[in-house]
Scaffold this motif. Structure first.
Motif, PDB file in Angstrom:
ATOM      1  N   LEU A  47     -28.048   2.928   6.363  1.00 52.05           N
ATOM      2  CA  LEU A  47     -28.937   3.671   5.469  1.00 52.05           C
ATOM      3  C   LEU A  47     -30.381   3.640   5.957  1.00 52.05           C
ATOM      4  CD1 LEU A  47     -27.645   2.240   2.056  1.00 52.05           C
ATOM      5  CD2 LEU A  47     -26.902   4.352   3.184  1.00 52.05           C
ATOM      6  N   GLY A  48     -31.115   4.662   5.614  1.00 52.29           N
ATOM      7  CA  GLY A  48     -32.534   4.722   5.909  1.00 52.29           C
ATOM      8  C   GLY A  48     -33.297   5.229   4.704  1.00 52.29           C
ATOM      9  N   VAL A  49     -34.590   4.941   4.666  1.00 49.34           N
ATOM     10  CA  VAL A  49     -35.467   5.454   3.623  1.00 49.34           C
ATOM     11  C   VAL A  49     -36.517   6.338   4.291  1.00 49.34           C
ATOM     12  CG1 VAL A  49     -37.141   4.889   1.828  1.00 49.34           C
ATOM     13  CG2 VAL A  49     -35.095   3.483   2.109  1.00 49.34           C
ATOM     14  N   VAL A  50     -36.646   7.541   3.825  1.00 54.32           N
ATOM     15  CA  VAL A  50     -37.550   8.509   4.437  1.00 54.32           C
ATOM     16  C   VAL A  50     -38.981   8.230   3.989  1.00 54.32           C
ATOM     17  CG1 VAL A  50     -38.123  10.958   4.627  1.00 54.32           C
ATOM     18  CG2 VAL A  50     -35.731  10.239   4.562  1.00 54.32           C
ATOM     19  N   LYS A  51     -39.870   8.014   4.952  1.00 55.18           N
ATOM     20  CA  LYS A  51     -41.279   7.803   4.622  1.00 55.18           C
ATOM     21  C   LYS A  51     -42.065   9.110   4.633  1.00 55.18           C
ATOM     22  CE  LYS A  51     -42.557   6.595   9.398  1.00 55.18           C
ATOM     23  NZ  LYS A  51     -43.194   5.563  10.262  1.00 55.18           N
ATOM     24  N   ALA A  52     -41.574  10.092   5.385  1.00 61.95           N
ATOM     25  CA  ALA A  52     -42.251  11.388   5.454  1.00 61.95           C
ATOM     26  C   ALA A  52     -41.269  12.435   5.952  1.00 61.95           C
ATOM     27  CB  ALA A  52     -43.463  11.327   6.378  1.00 61.95           C
ATOM     28  N   ILE A  53     -41.519  13.672   5.556  1.00 59.25           N
ATOM     29  CA  ILE A  53     -40.763  14.812   6.062  1.00 59.25           C
ATOM     30  C   ILE A  53     -41.688  15.608   6.962  1.00 59.25           C
ATOM     31  CG2 ILE A  53     -39.549  16.930   5.438  1.00 59.25           C
ATOM     32  CD1 ILE A  53     -38.743  15.586   2.822  1.00 59.25           C
ATOM     33  N   ALA A  54     -41.251  15.830   8.174  1.00 66.27           N
ATOM     34  CA  ALA A  54     -42.094  16.469   9.173  1.00 66.27           C
ATOM     35  C   ALA A  54     -42.527  17.865   8.741  1.00 66.27           C
ATOM     36  CB  ALA A  54     -41.349  16.552  10.506  1.00 66.27           C
ATOM     37  N   LEU A 112     -28.128   8.680   4.647  1.00 67.53           N
ATOM     38  CA  LEU A 112     -26.885   8.039   5.061  1.00 67.53           C
ATOM     39  C   LEU A 112     -26.589   8.454   6.499  1.00 67.53           C
ATOM     40  CD1 LEU A 112     -26.634   8.591   1.839  1.00 67.53           C
ATOM     41  CD2 LEU A 112     -24.226   8.064   2.205  1.00 67.53           C
ATOM     42  N   ARG A 113     -26.062   7.549   7.254  1.00 61.31           N
ATOM     43  CA  ARG A 113     -25.723   7.809   8.650  1.00 61.31           C
ATOM     44  C   ARG A 113     -24.805   9.040   8.783  1.00 61.31           C
ATOM     45  NH1 ARG A 113     -23.569   2.620  11.538  1.00 61.31           N
ATOM     46  NH2 ARG A 113     -22.707   2.426   9.438  1.00 61.31           N
ATOM     47  N   SER A 114     -25.096   9.874   9.777  1.00 59.88           N
ATOM     48  CA  SER A 114     -24.258  11.036  10.094  1.00 59.88           C
ATOM     49  C   SER A 114     -23.486  10.752  11.377  1.00 59.88           C
ATOM     50  CB  SER A 114     -25.118  12.291  10.296  1.00 59.88           C
ATOM     51  OG  SER A 114     -25.785  12.668   9.115  1.00 59.88           O
ATOM     52  N   PRO A 115     -22.189  10.484  11.301  1.00 58.99           N
ATOM     53  CA  PRO A 115     -21.412  10.201  12.512  1.00 58.99           C
ATOM     54  C   PRO A 115     -21.566  11.302  13.559  1.00 58.99           C
ATOM     55  CG  PRO A 115     -20.125   9.650  10.581  1.00 58.99           C
ATOM     56  CD  PRO A 115     -21.360  10.350  10.082  1.00 58.99           C
ATOM     57  N   GLY A 116     -21.993  10.894  14.742  1.00 56.94           N
ATOM     58  CA  GLY A 116     -22.200  11.852  15.819  1.00 56.94           C
ATOM     59  C   GLY A 116     -23.418  12.730  15.643  1.00 56.94           C
ATOM     60  N   GLY A 117     -24.173  12.508  14.563  1.00 60.63           N
ATOM     61  CA  GLY A 117     -25.323  13.365  14.295  1.00 60.63           C
ATOM     62  C   GLY A 117     -24.937  14.787  13.931  1.00 60.63           C
ATOM     63  N   ILE A 118     -23.685  14.994  13.537  1.00 63.40           N
ATOM     64  CA  ILE A 118     -23.177  16.350  13.308  1.00 63.40           C
ATOM     65  C   ILE A 118     -23.502  16.809  11.895  1.00 63.40           C
ATOM     66  CG2 ILE A 118     -21.106  17.788  13.203  1.00 63.40           C
ATOM     67  CD1 ILE A 118     -19.837  15.857  15.235  1.00 63.40           C
ATOM     68  N   SER A 119     -24.100  17.993  11.794  1.00 61.39           N
ATOM     69  CA  SER A 119     -24.363  18.600  10.494  1.00 61.39           C
ATOM     70  C   SER A 119     -24.410  20.112  10.661  1.00 61.39           C
ATOM     71  CB  SER A 119     -25.688  18.097   9.913  1.00 61.39           C
ATOM     72  OG  SER A 119     -25.889  18.632   8.618  1.00 61.39           O
TER      73      SER A 119
END
Length: 408
Positions: free
Chosen positions: A196-203, A365-372
């Motif tokens: 898991l990660g917490v977003v500090k900023a959206i580019a 949440l982690r995206s397996p393979g970075g696929i979206s």
């Protein structure tokens, strides 16, 4: 595990699609209506009061013991040929958190929202759903038309909604914060072997269209030295785009769409239109990069005998998440024995729109393979379970904070 139920629901919603054999669900489509009806049924079964607002957002409230509320949600629309989790996961995780309360009342209401539009597919205009909540829908936006010439206002009316009541969609003063769960859509968490990660900023994002214009000529009879080849000039510039991004820490720049005219294999193209997408967490860095790329395009055009024009389509500032809520999210994740990663989101989300009006945070949440944005998009059940457990811890932290305020 509750995670398995969330994942199963995401896959169930995938059946509501405008195209057989793929997931495609756009703003105010029949497939969207069917999807909303399914989610509404689950929300009502969880004890929520549910309604569809004038922008087509599905909104449910789980009543609390005070007038303040926490909003949780994400979007229900998809890109063409999408996966089952982008957007939907955030809505259904919010629902799962409400269900985990088993009717218990907390010191604040929980407002769950399934945004009607985030992807910008039908009207080439993203965030229609969340824009409505912050008062950013006006007459010009409502007049925007889709490929069939139907305006947003007409689409709303056909869906049984009243565009004249758009102002009623705005978040009330009692909304104390917004939390969005979302798949990362990238490979950062996976590369760090983190859940898991917490977003500090959206580019921030700049989107533009570049037009390189030369002269169309016969491919067989025009010597190389006498050509004004729009494709060759644009190709040189695309390499410059990549080079600048590689040389600038944190910058991403993409040319994802190239269209030639006349578009024949035996004709030196007289014109090429290219998309440009530039993103960075610092707006100054992004703007400087765009200026540099425009200047390099002009230099290339001058040397090759091309004219170069640019059209700015979007200039979305970077958006910082609320520091207090983000710290709370980090603490909640640590409470369940998971080390969170503080990170920047390169993709846009409804959270960046809500942040204009209310304190906002995001949990990735982690995206397996970075696929979206692809049928192979997936999530790991353990990551979903971790996020749900962290979400319950987040609610406990807010409950404690609310109790302290009431006792003062």
């Amino acid at each position: 595990m509750q995670a398995e139920k969330v994942i199963a629901r995401c896959r169930y919603l995938a059946q509501f699609s405008e195209e057989p054999g793929q997931i495609k669900r756009t703003f105010l489509s029949p497939a969207m209506r069917d999807c909303m009806q399914a989610v509404q049924g689950w929300m009502e079964a969880a004890g929520m009061q549910v309604a569809t607002d004038a922008a087509g957002n599905l909104r449910g409230r789980y009543p609390g013991d005070s007038s303040t509320s926490l909003m949780i949600g994400s979007h229900l629309d998809t890109v063409p040929n999408s996966g089952a989790f982008d957007g939907m996961l955030g809505v259904l995780m919010g629902l799962a958190l409400v269900e985990s309360l088993n009717g218990e009342r907390v010191p604040f209401s929980i407002d769950l929202v399934g945004f009607s539009e985030e992807e910008g597919v039908r009207f080439h205009l993203p965030f229609i759903g969340s824009r409505a909540l912050v008062g950013r829908i006006d007459a010009d936006l409502l007049a925007t038309k889709d490929a069939d010439g139907i305006s947003i206002a007409q689409a709303l009316t056909s869906f049984g909604l009243d565009p004249q009541k758009i102002e009623d969609c705005q978040v009330a003063d009692d909304v104390a914060g917004f939390l969005e769960f979302h798949i990362e859509q990238g490979i950062v968490l996976e590369s760090e072997d983190l859940s898991l990660g917490v977003v500090k900023a959206i580019a921030g994002q700049t989107r533009a269209e570049m037009t390189f214009t030369g002269r169309a000529r016969h491919a067989g009879t025009t010597p190389m030295r006498l050509r004004n080849d729009a494709v060759a000039g644009a190709a040189e510039w695309v390499i410059e785009v990549e080079r600048l991004a590689l040389d600038t820490p944190g910058l991403v720049a993409t040319v994802g769409d190239l269209r030639t005219h006349p578009g024949a294999g035996n004709v030196v193209a007289g014109q090429l239109r290219a998309s440009l997408d530039v993103r960075h967490e610092q707006d100054a860095v992004r703007h400087q990069a765009v200026d540099t790329l425009l200047a390099r395009a002009a230099t290339i055009g001058q040397r090759r005998g091309l004219t170069v024009a640019s059209k700015m389509l979007m200039d979305q500032p970077a958006v910082a998440m609320d520091a207090g809520l983000s710290v709370l999210a980090m603490e909640a994740i640590r409470d369940v024995g998971v080390q969170p990663l503080s990170m920047v989101s390169g993709a846009g989300h409804d959270a960046m729109i809500l942040a204009e009006r209310v304190p906002t945070t995001m949990i990735f949440l982690r995206s397996p393979g970075g696929i979206s944005h692809h049928p192979d998009e997936s999530v790991r059940p353990q990551d979903v379970e971790n996020a749900l457990t962290a979400g319950r811890a987040f609610l406990r932290h807010l409950t404690k904070a609310a109790s302290k305020e009431q006792s003062v």
